[in-house]
Write an enzyme that holds these catalytic residues in place. Structure first.
Site, PDB file in Angstrom:
ATOM      1  CG  ASP A 133       7.010   3.263   0.105  1.00 34.04           C
ATOM      2  OD1 ASP A 133       6.740   2.243  -0.565  1.00 34.04           O
ATOM      3  OD2 ASP A 133       6.204   4.207   0.260  1.00 34.04           O
ATOM      4  CB  VAL A 161      21.350  -3.830  18.429  1.00 36.29           C
ATOM      5  CG1 VAL A 161      22.705  -4.469  18.590  1.00 36.29           C
ATOM      6  CG2 VAL A 161      21.458  -2.506  17.687  1.00 36.29           C
ATOM      7  CB  SER A 201       1.746   7.061  -3.491  1.00 30.88           C
ATOM      8  OG  SER A 201       1.069   7.245  -2.277  1.00 30.88           O
ATOM      9  CG  HIS A 234       2.931   2.400  -1.186  1.00 24.58           C
ATOM     10  ND1 HIS A 234       3.733   3.444  -0.799  1.00 24.58           N
ATOM     11  CD2 HIS A 234       1.819   2.968  -1.699  1.00 24.58           C
ATOM     12  CE1 HIS A 234       3.128   4.588  -1.053  1.00 24.58           C
ATOM     13  NE2 HIS A 234       1.964   4.326  -1.604  1.00 24.58           N
TER      14      HIS A 234
END
Length: 447
Positions: free
Chosen positions: A116, A257, A194, A86
């Site tokens: 990420d 699934v 981050s 990000h």
């Protein structure tokens, strides 16, 4: 109330009095212990800083360009840097700044939105300093944690705390991150942190700082946080980073699934008719409790086990169906590109004629695709367009196309050239290898 206040005041006074009366030798020992702990933190920070970087990104928003800042760290001496997806997604230009102030233009090696994680590369003649990586499976709740990053443009900010929890999943608001197995920490993390490292007391990276939990209160100022930060475990990061360096992408196993956790295990919800799960015998309301001999209780654990499985591998899945145990052998498929967050090339001759997006065969493919051998050559199918000739011929994602009309395929350019030569033909015969084995498939090109 007054009695309570008086009690606490008396208790505090007693503690101060006892402390002041402590023998000098005990005070000296306590100070030495505190100084030792303090020095441990200071030394970790000093050793780590040279390998920690600030990241500056020029990117594209929905209507205009955007500038973003973040953090990262060098984990290979050749200049490979780990950070968050990000931080660098949709980047037009990426710059990296080292502790000494020197700036480098960075190349985006690869990015994976499902975890990420992203990898950058910078170049210089001499080797870069690196930070060692820990084994995040050995992280203990309560151990010291040190976060270093660049929040609000304040370079090399250090915060300390402890590991508050493990195996955290905070899906609300972060569903784009498919594999959530976060380390929780109270070491303060803010915007710009981050991508920076979360370290243990030995100076080893235990995770990449990724998310912060905001206080859910409309009256709370935006910068205020709830004291909970989340880091991606470094074992997962390293696995993803190694694949991105090897081939610029991550190949993941896929069942296909929907599921939710129940007391007995993981209940299967709707199953698509052409998915590996359905073809392997899984049905709605089956409860999965074991995958290849490992008990599973959490959906994230099953997702990780499937993702790490080789494409084409036959996995043994134990389920409960109507209260009875069943053993299923399911052949693992490849996660479709749109679920893996990958951009595929669709402006091509192969897409126009066959409805196939193909790419070159890479070294990493031999590790991830069970059915490949070192002698195989050809092109890998990345995406199949619905209702196109390739779809109707049932060519699966991840298949290796080795020949067309008995002419060997060596690379994408060769494949496209042969297609152009045969574009007026009524049909093509493709030799392919996939989890179904080796086949000769006739593709009808007539409408």
């Amino acid at each position: 109330m007054r009695k309570s206040i008086h009690f606490y005041f008396l208790l505090l006074s007693t503690v101060v009095l006892v402390s002041s009366c402590a023998p000098p030798i005990n005070q000296q020992r306590d100070l030495e212990l505190l100084a030792s702990i303090e020095n441990a933190f200071v030394n970790v920070v000093a050793r780590s800083k040279p390998a920690i970087v600030g990241i500056f990104v020029e990117g594209m928003g929905e209507a205009h360009s955007q500038n973003r800042v973040g953090s990262g760290f060098i984990f290979r001496k050749e200049g490979y840097i780990l950070t968050n997806h990000h931080v660098v997604h949709d980047a037009i230009y990426i710059a990296v700044k080292l502790l000494n102030g020197r700036r480098f233009e960075a190349e985006l090696v690869g990015t994976d939105q499902n975890t990420d994680v992203a990898v950058l590369k910078i170049e210089r003649d001499e080797a870069f300093p690196v930070i060692p990586l820990a084994d995040s499976s050995k992280v203990r709740v309560g151990q010291f944690a040190i976060a270093i990053g660049n929040p609000f443009g304040l370079d090399y900010t250090v915060t300390t705390g402890v590991v508050s929890g493990k195996s955290r999943s905070i899906l609300r608001g972060f569903s784009i991150i498919r594999y959530q197995d976060f380390i929780q920490t109270d070491a303060w993390i803010n915007t710009g942190s981050s991508g920076g490292p979360l370290l243990n007391i030995r100076g080893e990276v235990i995770g990449i700082n990724a998310l912060i939990r905001r206080i859910e209160n409309e009256n709370t100022p935006a910068p205020a946080m709830a004291g909970a930060g989340f880091a991606i475990p470094i074992n997962l990061v390293k696995t993803v980073g190694d694949q991105l360096i090897a081939s610029g992408r991550v190949i993941r196993g896929y069942l296909g699934v929907q599921m939710r956790e129940v007391k007995e295990g993981i209940r299967v919800r709707p199953v698509g008719g052409d998915t590996p799960a359905y073809l392997g015998g899984l049905r709605r309301n089956d409860i999965i409790f074991e995958y290849n001999g490992k008990k599973v209780k959490k959906t994230v654990d099953l997702q990780m086990l499937v993702a790490e499985s080789q494409v084409g591998e036959r996995s043994i899945i134990r389920v409960l169906r109507h209260g009875h145990e069943r053993i299923l052998n399911v052949t693992i498929g490849e996660m479709p590109p749109h679920l893996a967050g990958q951009v595929v090339e669709i402006k091509s001759v192969a897409w126009e004629i066959l409805g196939l997006s193909v790419r070159k065969l890479e070294a990493r493919d031999f590790e991830r695709y069970m059915y490949l051998t070192d002698e195989d050559r050809g092109v890998i199918v990345e995406q199949v367009k619905e209702q196109a000739p390739g779809f109707k011929a049932k060519i699966p994602n991840g298949a290796l196309i080795t020949a067309m009309n008995d002419q060997k395929i060596t690379d994408v350019r060769n494949f496209e050239a042969l297609l152009q030569t045969n574009q007026d033909a009524k049909e093509l015969i493709l030799n392919i290898k996939s989890s179904h084995g080796t086949e000769r498939i006739t593709v009808n090109l007539e409408n």
